[in-house]
Design a protein around this motif. Structure first.
Motif, PDB file in Angstrom:
ATOM      1  N   LEU A 119       0.860  -1.189   0.000  1.00 18.23           N
ATOM      2  CA  LEU A 119       0.000   0.000   0.000  1.00 18.23           C
ATOM      3  C   LEU A 119       0.895   1.237   0.000  1.00 18.23           C
ATOM      4  CD1 LEU A 119      -2.683  -1.009   2.675  1.00 18.23           C
ATOM      5  CD2 LEU A 119      -2.846  -1.221   0.190  1.00 18.23           C
ATOM      6  N   PRO A 120       0.911   2.001  -1.096  1.00 17.89           N
ATOM      7  CA  PRO A 120       1.777   3.178  -1.149  1.00 17.89           C
ATOM      8  C   PRO A 120       1.181   4.367  -0.407  1.00 17.89           C
ATOM      9  CG  PRO A 120       0.626   2.891  -3.234  1.00 17.89           C
ATOM     10  CD  PRO A 120       0.226   1.746  -2.372  1.00 17.89           C
ATOM     11  N   GLY A 121       2.007   5.009   0.399  1.00 14.32           N
ATOM     12  CA  GLY A 121       1.625   6.250   1.055  1.00 14.32           C
ATOM     13  C   GLY A 121       2.431   7.394   0.481  1.00 14.32           C
ATOM     14  N   ARG A 122       2.446   8.502   1.184  1.00 11.05           N
ATOM     15  CA  ARG A 122       3.189   9.672   0.712  1.00 11.05           C
ATOM     16  C   ARG A 122       4.695   9.441   0.804  1.00 11.05           C
ATOM     17  NH1 ARG A 122       3.248  14.170  -2.495  1.00 11.05           N
ATOM     18  NH2 ARG A 122       4.590  15.765  -1.625  1.00 11.05           N
ATOM     19  N   TRP A 123       5.142   8.922   1.957  1.00  8.62           N
ATOM     20  CA  TRP A 123       6.573   8.777   2.191  1.00  8.62           C
ATOM     21  C   TRP A 123       7.053   7.327   2.120  1.00  8.62           C
ATOM     22  CZ3 TRP A 123       7.256  13.604   1.685  1.00  8.62           C
ATOM     23  CH2 TRP A 123       6.497  14.550   2.358  1.00  8.62           C
ATOM     24  N   ILE A 124       6.138   6.382   2.364  1.00  7.29           N
ATOM     25  CA  ILE A 124       6.550   4.982   2.441  1.00  7.29           C
ATOM     26  C   ILE A 124       5.619   4.097   1.611  1.00  7.29           C
ATOM     27  CG2 ILE A 124       7.387   5.329   4.813  1.00  7.29           C
ATOM     28  CD1 ILE A 124       4.926   3.597   5.680  1.00  7.29           C
ATOM     29  N   VAL A 213      -1.117  11.003  -8.771  1.00  8.26           N
ATOM     30  CA  VAL A 213      -0.034  11.879  -9.221  1.00  8.26           C
ATOM     31  C   VAL A 213       0.378  12.839  -8.117  1.00  8.26           C
ATOM     32  CG1 VAL A 213       0.560  13.747 -10.827  1.00  8.26           C
ATOM     33  CG2 VAL A 213      -0.582  11.694 -11.667  1.00  8.26           C
ATOM     34  N   VAL A 214      -0.595  13.372  -7.386  1.00 10.22           N
ATOM     35  CA  VAL A 214      -0.279  14.267  -6.268  1.00 10.22           C
ATOM     36  C   VAL A 214       0.518  13.514  -5.208  1.00 10.22           C
ATOM     37  CG1 VAL A 214      -1.262  15.585  -4.357  1.00 10.22           C
ATOM     38  CG2 VAL A 214      -2.189  15.848  -6.662  1.00 10.22           C
ATOM     39  N   ARG A 215       0.099  12.290  -4.915  1.00  9.90           N
ATOM     40  CA  ARG A 215       0.795  11.480  -3.907  1.00  9.90           C
ATOM     41  C   ARG A 215       2.221  11.145  -4.331  1.00  9.90           C
ATOM     42  NH1 ARG A 215      -1.528   5.688  -3.783  1.00  9.90           N
ATOM     43  NH2 ARG A 215      -0.174   5.565  -5.616  1.00  9.90           N
TER      44      ARG A 215
END
Length: 419
Positions: A119-124, A213-215
């Motif tokens: 699960l992709p987040g903003r930083w990880i 794209v924002v993420r």
């Protein structure tokens, strides 16, 4: 200068990424089109194929999804058995299984799925069962990579996996922990829903193209994000402000008289890049032909006559072509095997320089791309990860007259036979 240009109309969203006003990435999503990669399903095993070490799983799509044994065995290399067991020992027909889409359905093939969840987040990127820590190789500082790895090791629970993304460089542990907690909570919700759902069932859907794209791409290296939908723009500002007030201030609502894609030359550049024959600035050109198995690109000097030194002329054309090829693969999202027929070079150094230039240009691509090397026939072999439908396939259709060949049969006059 980096810009993100967003065009919204009638439920469709088109996102363009510009670098120094040159179009490098383009994504489009219609009202009924949503990316499947990343979505999590409760599936039902339809049949198991021991000879292929694979299975077909019904996840509710038109075609059954394909599950290979490597996507069932543990994700961590240390836990993979030296001899793979028969797939029939791991799953059976009729079994319910939690899976995630790894590749979109392409042509006649169904989606490829996996049990290696991420699960992709903003930083990880959070991997609930991977049991390892990874740090993006694009973070250049070895000291920063070590710092981030130590933070990730402290944060993760036993059995969990974490990949630190490139944009996490110089971020605080508190920011990374907030991101991890969001992803961990999302996964726990998926597991709870899976316990109550009958297969096939969608349990988690990847966000839309703008949110992705924002993420993934809207970082402090982007100078501005321009969107022509005031309502979605205001919502976007509020969401981004939760991450960074400075980034939120870089979002601008476009209110110009001409369409935003015309004002920023997105449409003009896209039309030129999607053609079979693409001209280079020097006067040379590329010819791009796609088959089901691979893409072939031919480099030609065209109108470019260069200097009195033929080798220098050839190298200049090939160098410009290498940078343009890297951009076009990224822009058109062409994946799989790519063969490039550069103009013949007699100098080994020039051949090495072209390969190095390709690798340098590929480093800006967020999709894994490699220059494999020169073949015995003097062709450059490239591989690029293929996870979804290319822009060519999503924006174009096969001509009903020529059937995709680009040629139409010549009508010849027929004469009556002499009696």
């Amino acid at each position: 200068m980096k810009q993100i240009i967003v065009h919204c109309r009638d439920g469709s969203t088109q996102v363009a990424l510009l670098e120094d006003r040159v179009l490098t990435e383009f994504y489009t999503e219609g009202p009924a089109e949503k990316q499947l990669v990343g979505s999590v399903y409760m599936g039902k095993v339809v049949n198991v194929l021991p000879g292929m070490q694979a299975a077909f799983v019904d996840i509710g799509l038109e075609k059954n999804a394909f599950l290979y044994i490597d996507d069932i065995l543990p994700a961590h290399m240390d836990k993979i058995p030296s001899v793979k067991p028969p797939i029939s020992d791991l799953i059976r027909p009729g079994q319910h299984i939690l899976v995630q889409v790894a590749k979109e359905p392409l042509g006649t093939k169904g989606a490829r799925i996996t049990t290696h969840f991420s699960l992709p987040g903003r930083w990880i990127v959070y991997m609930p069962a991977a049991d390892y820590v990874g740090v993006s190789r694009k973070i250049g500082s070895e000291q920063e990579r070590s710092r981030l790895k130590e933070i990730a090791e402290r944060m993760r629970r036993p059995g969990e996996g974490i990949i630190i993304r490139t944009v996490a460089a110089d971020e605080t542990q508190a920011a990374l922990e907030r991101d991890l907690n969001v992803m961990r909570s999302e996964w726990e919700d998926i597991v709870r829903r899976s316990e109550k759902s009958a297969a096939p069932a969608l349990l988690y859907k990847e966000p839309g193209v703008l949110e992705r794209v924002v993420r993934d791409a809207f970082t402090d290296r982007v100078d501005e994000l321009v969107i022509d939908d005031p309502v979605r723009g205001e919502i976007l500002v509020r969401r981004v402000r939760e991450i960074s007030g400075e980034l939120a201030n870089r979002i601008r609502i476009y209110r110009g008289l001409e369409p935003v894609q015309v004002a920023y030359r997105v449409r003009e550049q896209l039309e030129r890049a999607m053609k079979r024959k693409v001209w280079l600035r020097s006067g040379g050109y590329l010819v791009i032909d796609r088959t089901e198995a691979l893409t072939v690109i031919d480099v030609n000097t065209g109108k470019y006559t260069g200097t009195d030194d033929p080798e220098a002329t050839v190298f200049t054309t090939n160098a410009e072509a290498a940078e343009e090829i890297a951009r076009l693969l990224r822009l058109r999202d062409i994946g799989g095997i790519v063969l490039v027929d550069f103009i013949d070079m007699s100098s080994d150094k020039h051949r090495m320089d072209i390969a190095a230039l390709l690798e340098q240009s590929f480093s800006r691509d967020r999709t894994k791309t490699f220059a494999v090397g020169w073949t015995k026939l003097g062709l450059m072999e490239i591989t690029r990860k293929k996870a979804r439908e290319s822009l060519d396939d999503s924006m174009m259709t096969v001509c009903h007259t020529c059937g995709g060949s680009g040629k139409v049969a010549v009508e010849r006059k027929t004469y009556p036979r002499k009696k």
